[in-house]
Design a protein around this motif. Sequence first.
Motif, PDB file in Angstrom:
ATOM      1  N   SER A 154      -9.301 -10.786   5.873  1.00 50.25           N
ATOM      2  CA  SER A 154      -8.404 -10.991   7.678  1.00 50.25           C
ATOM      3  C   SER A 154      -7.857 -10.328   7.782  1.00 50.25           C
ATOM      4  O   SER A 154      -6.982 -10.049   9.409  1.00 50.25           O
ATOM      5  N   LEU A 155      -6.872  -8.900   7.567  1.00 54.25           N
ATOM      6  CA  LEU A 155      -5.766  -8.309   7.564  1.00 54.25           C
ATOM      7  C   LEU A 155      -6.641  -7.185   8.278  1.00 54.25           C
ATOM      8  O   LEU A 155      -7.197  -6.163   7.854  1.00 54.25           O
ATOM      9  N   HIS A 156      -5.751  -6.725   9.293  1.00 55.13           N
ATOM     10  CA  HIS A 156      -5.694  -5.190  10.643  1.00 55.13           C
ATOM     11  C   HIS A 156      -5.103  -4.431   9.227  1.00 55.13           C
ATOM     12  O   HIS A 156      -5.100  -4.082   7.683  1.00 55.13           O
ATOM     13  N   ILE A 157      -6.771  -3.029   9.077  1.00 56.88           N
ATOM     14  CA  ILE A 157      -6.298  -1.824   8.139  1.00 56.88           C
ATOM     15  C   ILE A 157      -4.931  -1.951   8.125  1.00 56.88           C
ATOM     16  O   ILE A 157      -4.333  -1.380   6.989  1.00 56.88           O
ATOM     17  N   GLU A 158      -4.111  -1.483   9.061  1.00 55.98           N
ATOM     18  CA  GLU A 158      -2.398  -0.886   9.045  1.00 55.98           C
ATOM     19  C   GLU A 158      -1.792  -1.983   8.498  1.00 55.98           C
ATOM     20  O   GLU A 158      -0.842  -1.373   7.624  1.00 55.98           O
ATOM     21  N   TRP A 159      -2.143  -3.415   8.395  1.00 58.57           N
ATOM     22  CA  TRP A 159      -1.342  -4.351   7.706  1.00 58.57           C
ATOM     23  C   TRP A 159      -1.711  -3.934   6.310  1.00 58.57           C
ATOM     24  O   TRP A 159      -1.331  -3.640   4.884  1.00 58.57           O
ATOM     25  N   GLN A 160      -2.654  -3.397   6.114  1.00 61.12           N
ATOM     26  CA  GLN A 160      -3.565  -3.423   4.479  1.00 61.12           C
ATOM     27  C   GLN A 160      -3.206  -2.231   3.829  1.00 61.12           C
ATOM     28  O   GLN A 160      -2.592  -2.493   2.972  1.00 61.12           O
ATOM     29  N   LYS A 161      -2.608  -0.999   4.854  1.00 65.85           N
ATOM     30  CA  LYS A 161      -2.519  -0.041   4.116  1.00 65.85           C
ATOM     31  C   LYS A 161      -0.495  -0.984   3.803  1.00 65.85           C
ATOM     32  O   LYS A 161       0.045   0.121   3.104  1.00 65.85           O
ATOM     33  N   ARG A 162       0.231  -1.918   4.621  1.00 69.46           N
ATOM     34  CA  ARG A 162       1.407  -1.384   3.969  1.00 69.46           C
ATOM     35  C   ARG A 162       2.180  -2.368   3.374  1.00 69.46           C
ATOM     36  O   ARG A 162       2.922  -3.219   3.279  1.00 69.46           O
ATOM     37  N   LEU A 163       0.881  -3.435   3.204  1.00 63.22           N
ATOM     38  CA  LEU A 163       1.239  -4.385   2.396  1.00 63.22           C
ATOM     39  C   LEU A 163       1.259  -4.280   1.203  1.00 63.22           C
ATOM     40  O   LEU A 163       2.783  -5.013   0.779  1.00 63.22           O
ATOM     41  N   ILE A 164       1.236  -3.714   0.647  1.00 61.02           N
ATOM     42  CA  ILE A 164       2.330  -3.804  -1.058  1.00 61.02           C
ATOM     43  C   ILE A 164       4.295  -2.702  -0.996  1.00 61.02           C
ATOM     44  O   ILE A 164       4.728  -3.614  -1.563  1.00 61.02           O
ATOM     45  N   SER A 165       3.368  -1.983  -0.290  1.00 64.08           N
ATOM     46  CA  SER A 165       5.248  -1.357   0.275  1.00 64.08           C
ATOM     47  C   SER A 165       6.420  -2.552   0.941  1.00 64.08           C
ATOM     48  O   SER A 165       7.234  -2.734   0.204  1.00 64.08           O
ATOM     49  N   ILE A 166       5.801  -3.669   1.716  1.00 65.44           N
ATOM     50  CA  ILE A 166       6.193  -4.792   2.063  1.00 65.44           C
ATOM     51  C   ILE A 166       6.556  -6.053   1.465  1.00 65.44           C
ATOM     52  O   ILE A 166       7.708  -5.781   1.292  1.00 65.44           O
ATOM     53  N   ILE A 167       5.654  -5.611   0.336  1.00 60.40           N
ATOM     54  CA  ILE A 167       5.781  -7.187  -0.675  1.00 60.40           C
ATOM     55  C   ILE A 167       7.244  -6.208  -1.606  1.00 60.40           C
ATOM     56  O   ILE A 167       8.300  -6.881  -1.807  1.00 60.40           O
ATOM     57  N   GLN A 178       8.910  -4.477  -1.192  1.00 60.47           N
ATOM     58  CA  GLN A 178      10.152  -3.982  -0.608  1.00 60.47           C
ATOM     59  C   GLN A 178      10.834  -5.416  -0.177  1.00 60.47           C
ATOM     60  O   GLN A 178      12.710  -5.426  -0.333  1.00 60.47           O
ATOM     61  N   LEU A 179      10.726  -6.584  -0.685  1.00 59.51           N
ATOM     62  CA  LEU A 179      11.248  -7.950  -0.011  1.00 59.51           C
ATOM     63  C   LEU A 179      11.379  -8.453  -1.451  1.00 59.51           C
ATOM     64  O   LEU A 179      12.579  -8.797  -1.607  1.00 59.51           O
ATOM     65  N   ASN A 180      10.646  -8.071  -2.236  1.00 58.59           N
ATOM     66  CA  ASN A 180      11.349  -8.125  -4.064  1.00 58.59           C
ATOM     67  C   ASN A 180      11.365  -7.402  -4.782  1.00 58.59           C
ATOM     68  O   ASN A 180       9.678  -6.727  -5.593  1.00 58.59           O
ATOM     69  N   PRO A 181      12.342  -6.213  -4.956  1.00 58.90           N
ATOM     70  CA  PRO A 181      11.657  -5.128  -6.355  1.00 58.90           C
ATOM     71  C   PRO A 181      11.701  -5.674  -7.411  1.00 58.90           C
ATOM     72  O   PRO A 181      10.925  -4.338  -8.353  1.00 58.90           O
ATOM     73  N   ASN A 182      11.853  -6.516  -7.589  1.00 55.55           N
ATOM     74  CA  ASN A 182      11.483  -6.959  -9.446  1.00 55.55           C
ATOM     75  C   ASN A 182      10.360  -8.037  -8.913  1.00 55.55           C
ATOM     76  O   ASN A 182       9.484  -8.133 -10.530  1.00 55.55           O
ATOM     77  N   VAL A 183       9.394  -8.030  -8.537  1.00 52.50           N
ATOM     78  CA  VAL A 183       8.192  -8.379  -8.210  1.00 52.50           C
ATOM     79  C   VAL A 183       6.607  -7.799  -9.201  1.00 52.50           C
ATOM     80  O   VAL A 183       7.370  -5.882  -9.632  1.00 52.50           O
TER      81      VAL A 183
END
Length: 269
Positions: free
Chosen positions: A221-234, A236-241
């Motif tokens: 269900s995610l737009h391709i641009e959101w797919q591309k950004r997904l891991i980087s955003i995650i 960014q919010l939690n560097p320890n994940v």
Amino acid sequence: MKYAEYIKQIEIDSLWNGRKHIVWQLDRHINILSGVNGVGKSTILNKVVTPLMRSRGRIENENGVLLSVHEEDADTIRFDVIRSFDRPLISADITARLDFKIATELDLQLFNLQRRYLDYQVNLGNRIIEMLQSGKQDAPLLAQRLSENKNNFHNIVDSLFEDTKKTIIRTENEIRFMQMGETLLPYQLSSGEKQMLVILLTVLVEDRKPYILFMDEPEVSLHIEWQKRLISIITQLNPNVQVILTTHSPAVIMDGWTDKVTEVSEIEV
């Protein structure tokens, strides 16, 4: 109780009635399991997640699943699980008990995350107050840094939803959106927007602690641009994940994650 920082290796014995044995050496941060339909990606993920959910994170190493973690004497894992299919809730009773607007699995995840978001804000506020009352010279700066991740979360969501002119109402205790003068609840978002919000809220309320985030095909269900950004955003919010996910989508790995991909065939013994 001692928490592990991350999983070093997943070993699964006697998968598919003993026909396969899995040994998967994991990266500290990003792990992407790929393969054609039916090869067993979700089966492997579920085999690991199910006992963790049953034991509330206790590492029991049973039913043919052996987890090696850092540190070796840790006995518990902080973890979250995200499944992305926005199916109707099976039980009408659940919907009736919670809210008439809660009709799908993503709605229920959002409902539960709202509670965690409130707890996160209370804990954050208490830490900021404690910091400001400490009398330390750099207390205001340290207090400001504590709130940066929440502000960062708001900015990320606003940027993702910019095309539809939705913005988070930052004065609300719960997640609400403003769209052209109208207030929207999370349950009124599209499936893709709900899915992205579930992922980002989950990572935010982990509060930058070492967590293992299991995701089964998060690109649905995610737009391709959101797919591309997904891991980087995650990250960014939690560097320890530590992210452990399955995917079919090339877009998920486009932003520099190709070396984190493992094919199911590569971990079969």
